[in-house]
Motif scaffolding. Structure first.
Motif, PDB file in Angstrom:
ATOM      1  N   ALA B  38      -5.161  -1.796   6.465  1.00 16.98           N
ATOM      2  CA  ALA B  38      -4.288  -0.837   5.787  1.00 16.98           C
ATOM      3  C   ALA B  38      -2.904  -1.432   5.577  1.00 16.98           C
ATOM      4  CB  ALA B  38      -4.191   0.448   6.597  1.00 16.98           C
ATOM      5  N   VAL B  39      -2.406  -2.143   6.575  1.00 15.05           N
ATOM      6  CA  VAL B  39      -1.131  -2.847   6.459  1.00 15.05           C
ATOM      7  C   VAL B  39      -1.368  -4.252   6.951  1.00 15.05           C
ATOM      8  CG1 VAL B  39       1.250  -2.967   7.240  1.00 15.05           C
ATOM      9  CG2 VAL B  39       0.211  -0.756   6.829  1.00 15.05           C
ATOM     10  N   ASP B  40      -1.014  -5.240   6.142  1.00 13.33           N
ATOM     11  CA  ASP B  40      -1.343  -6.606   6.496  1.00 13.33           C
ATOM     12  C   ASP B  40      -0.093  -7.476   6.443  1.00 13.33           C
ATOM     13  OD1 ASP B  40      -2.963  -8.558   7.339  1.00 13.33           O
ATOM     14  OD2 ASP B  40      -4.029  -8.846   5.445  1.00 13.33           O
ATOM     15  N   ASP B  41       0.479  -7.721   7.594  1.00 19.04           N
ATOM     16  CA  ASP B  41       1.600  -8.647   7.713  1.00 19.04           C
ATOM     17  C   ASP B  41       2.790  -8.233   6.860  1.00 19.04           C
ATOM     18  OD1 ASP B  41       2.970 -10.727   8.688  1.00 19.04           O
ATOM     19  OD2 ASP B  41       1.851 -12.308   7.669  1.00 19.04           O
ATOM     20  N   VAL B  42       3.439  -7.166   7.282  1.00 19.55           N
ATOM     21  CA  VAL B  42       4.599  -6.669   6.552  1.00 19.55           C
ATOM     22  C   VAL B  42       5.848  -6.846   7.413  1.00 19.55           C
ATOM     23  CG1 VAL B  42       5.701  -4.542   5.772  1.00 19.55           C
ATOM     24  CG2 VAL B  42       3.374  -5.054   5.070  1.00 19.55           C
TER      25      VAL B  42
END
Lengths: 350, 329
Positions: B38-42
């Motif tokens: 859902a969130v990848d390396d932010v």
């Protein structure tokens, strides 16, 4: 001149246990062949109910209590249900807001498309299938031969809305009613669907009634605009008239309250004060008066009549009457008399 | 990961997020599970008193960023620094829970229908035991209600008696109850009518000035985000693709996704609408379960080249304070 659709003093009321809700309180407008008419308003302003009343698909406890809807000069209100059924989905069709819930989950989309085609035309099963595939191709769905065997859940939101459009256009209607067709979609998908609708409208030449709360969609699609508030029409006219020379405080307020992306210095938004009116206790006069900055005594007691404020522009606001702008709708040469009117209100165009 | 270990918080930033990842296990068969990224390396920073806008289409992970930042979801990986401290279990977390709050998108489902408005607003006060006695508590409720433009007699009513705009005000009052420094506003106006939307936006701006709040403003409507934010971050399929000041992003968008997103907004002006050149993206957003290899946007991108399928572009500063993740600028 005969209009394609002529709505006159249409009134629809919901008879709820807590009282009568006048969802549409006497509205009139016309739609001509090949035109796109936008109906804009906030939730509860009666825009969807207007569409449902035209098609007579109101659910209990809603009922049309007065007025007339003429299609090709023929009265639709009061005709037998089996005659109405020939109009509905055939000559006037509708796209609903939510493509997720308006498709049947247990039938394939081909099945649902063919149902409308077989019902309204003389095509047999094979021909209907061909037509269904042709329609899916028209709305830009790839591999339509495969898609007709799929179910709604297998498609994305944008694809489902395309299927809805294909279904509505399968019988080549004269009027397509689009009830918030892009509200449930993302901006990039919305751009795709609007582009498709403009394209199809040019190709097939039908008239569209576009119902939305998004002024951006209206500006992009519509030739004419109807602004609704609390079941009444505030003003109606051509899109440039409404956007650049609004003659009703509500329209002005709406245009002021949307943030402008071109604005780089952070100017404050100017909201419309107060809260939307309660339809169960409508005020006696103009329904917008309690929120209106320029409300006068007369606004609280009497509903303003429709006035020509310019050619192709009708507004219902006492301020115009008081400032001697415009001519009464019923007056001799109303629209022509309106030609000479000096137009003000440019200040609200920005 | 030597870089993250050496991370030193910068005092000018209130919130600093480094390498945030949030994966959800999704069962895709009887015994199989696939990770939904859902969130990848932010990574991003928010200055004190600033508003960072976060835009993207549905499913891009913007809400998940907001919730993971607040530790409502346990981050799969990554660090969140708040006021110079790394957020982890223990007293730091308790303090963080007080200082960081959330305003929800849907004002209808986010208020308990069985609680009075006063009790809803006072819940953070009760949880953190911020008021010594009942008198103090009720005074605080009154003050909060006035702050968001409601009257004090509303405290004894129930949520269903209020309109959408008023409910959102109640939700904001609840978020303010524990004197937070940072508020994540998750689509606070998208459920509201245009005329009410402007009221709530103005109120959020006023409160920010009055109380010195820092916002993460999540929304899908770019014109609203542009209006309220100092800087804007654009997300696509769990990754941040562009980050710049709001004027810079509007006038000089660099990522092809941002460019098409900006051109897709219908201008509320008939003359401008006629001139507007829309770049209509082909196809749909891919499912985050089967995200494309390399750059997530490449399946819809007009500039796509061979390298895009192989390497995910790095999020680089191409001009001062303007970050973009794209191979073909």
């Amino acid at each position: 001149m005969q209009h394609l659709l002529e709505v006159k003093d249409l009134q629809t009321t919901f008879f709820t246990p807590s009282g009568e809700v006048k969802a549409v309180g006497g509205i009139s407008f016309n739609l001509d062949k090949g035109k796109v008419l936008g109906i804009v308003g906030e939730s509860g302003s009666g825009k969807s109910v207007t569409a449902y009343s035209i098609l007579q698909i109101l659910t209990h406890p809603g009922r049309i209590v007065g007025g007339s809807v003429k299609f090709h000069g023929k009265e639709l209100i009061g005709i037998p249900e089996d005659e109405m059924r020939k109009v509905r989905g055939n000559q006037i069709s509708i796209i609903f807001q939510d493509p997720m819930t308006s498709l049947n989950p247990v039938y394939t989309i081909g099945n649902q498309l063919m149902e409308a085609i077989i019902l309204h035309t003389n095509r047999n099963h094979e021909q209907a299938k061909e037509r269904a595939i042709e329609m899916l191709r028209l709305v830009g769905i790839n591999e339509p031969e495969k898609r007709i065997h799929q179910y709604a859940y297998e498609l994305s939101g944008g694809m489902r809305q395309r299927v809805m459009i294909a279904m509505a256009l399968a019988c080549e209607p004269d009027i397509l009613i689009a009830d918030e067709p892009t509200t449930a979609l993302d901006v990039t998908i919305q751009a795709q669907i609007l582009e498709l609708m403009i394209d199809l409208q040019k190709k097939l030449g039908m008239a569209i009634i576009m119902i939305t709360h998004d002024l951006g969609v209206i500006a992009n699609m519509c030739d004419e605009v109807v602004v609704m508030y609390a079941g009444r029409i505030c003003e109606r006219g051509t899109a440039p008239e409404i956007f650049y020379r609004p003659r009703h405080e509500y329209t002005r307020g709406l245009l002021r309250s949307i943030p402008n992306i071109e604005n780089d210095d952070k100017t404050r938004l100017i909201p419309i004060a107060g809260t939307p009116v309660d339809l169960l206790n409508l005020p006696k006069g103009c329904p917008f008066a309690p929120r209106c900055e320029r409300a006068m005594k007369v606004c609280l007691s009497e509903f303003p009549a429709e006035y020509w404020v310019a050619q192709d522009h009708i507004a219902s606001c006492w301020v115009n009457v008081l400032e001697n702008i415009g001519a009464p709708l019923e007056a001799l040469g109303g629209q022509d008399a309106a030609k000479g009117i000096k137009t003000g209100g440019e200040e609200a165009a920005q | 990961m030597s870089e993250t270990k050496a991370f030193q918080p910068d005092p000018q930033y209130l919130v600093q997020v480094r390498g945030l990842k949030e994966y959800f296990p999704i069962s895709t068969g009887f015994t199989q599970t696939t990770m939904l990224k859902a969130v990848d390396d932010v990574s991003f920073d928010i200055k004190k008193g600033e508003t960072l806008g976060l835009v993207g289409e549905s499913g891009c992970g913007k809400t998940t960023v907001g919730r993971t930042m607040l530790h409502l979801y346990k981050p799969t990986a990554g660090e969140i620094w708040f006021g110079g401290k790394k957020i982890e279990k223990g007293p730091v977390m308790t303090e963080f829970r007080k200082k960081a709050q959330l305003v929800f998108q849907d004002p209808y489902s986010s208020l308990n229908p069985r609680m009075t408005v006063g009790d809803i607003i006072a819940e953070p006060i009760d949880v953190h035991k911020l008021c010594a006695n009942k008198k103090e508590r009720s005074e605080r409720i009154q003050a909060l209600l006035t702050m968001v433009g409601l009257s004090s007699e509303h405290a004894t009513r129930y949520a269903h008696e209020f309109s959408g705009g008023q409910r959102q005000r109640i939700g904001i009052a609840r978020a303010l109850a524990s004197n937070p420094a940072f508020i994540v506003c998750d689509e606070p106006v998208s459920a509201l009518d245009v005329s009410i939307q402007a009221q709530v936006l103005n109120m959020l701006e006023d409160l920010q000035k009055q109380l010195g709040l820092t916002y993460l403003f999540i929304a899908h409507d770019l014109s609203v985000v542009k209006h309220i934010s100092d800087r804007i971050a654009v997300m696509y399929l769990g990754r941040m693709v562009e980050l710049a000041s709001s004027n810079e992003l509007h006038h000089n968008p660099l990522h092809p996704y941002t460019i098409s997103l900006l051109s897709a907004i219908p201008a509320p002006d008939p003359d401008k609408a006629k001139q507007q050149k829309r770049i209509v993206l082909k196809g749909d957003i891919p499912s985050p379960l089967h995200a494309p290899s390399g750059c997530p946007f490449r399946t819809r991108c007009s500039r796509c080249t061979a390298i895009c399928a192989q390497v995910n572009p790095e999020f680089l500063e191409v001009s001062p304070k303007h970050f973009v993740a794209c191979h073909n600028l």
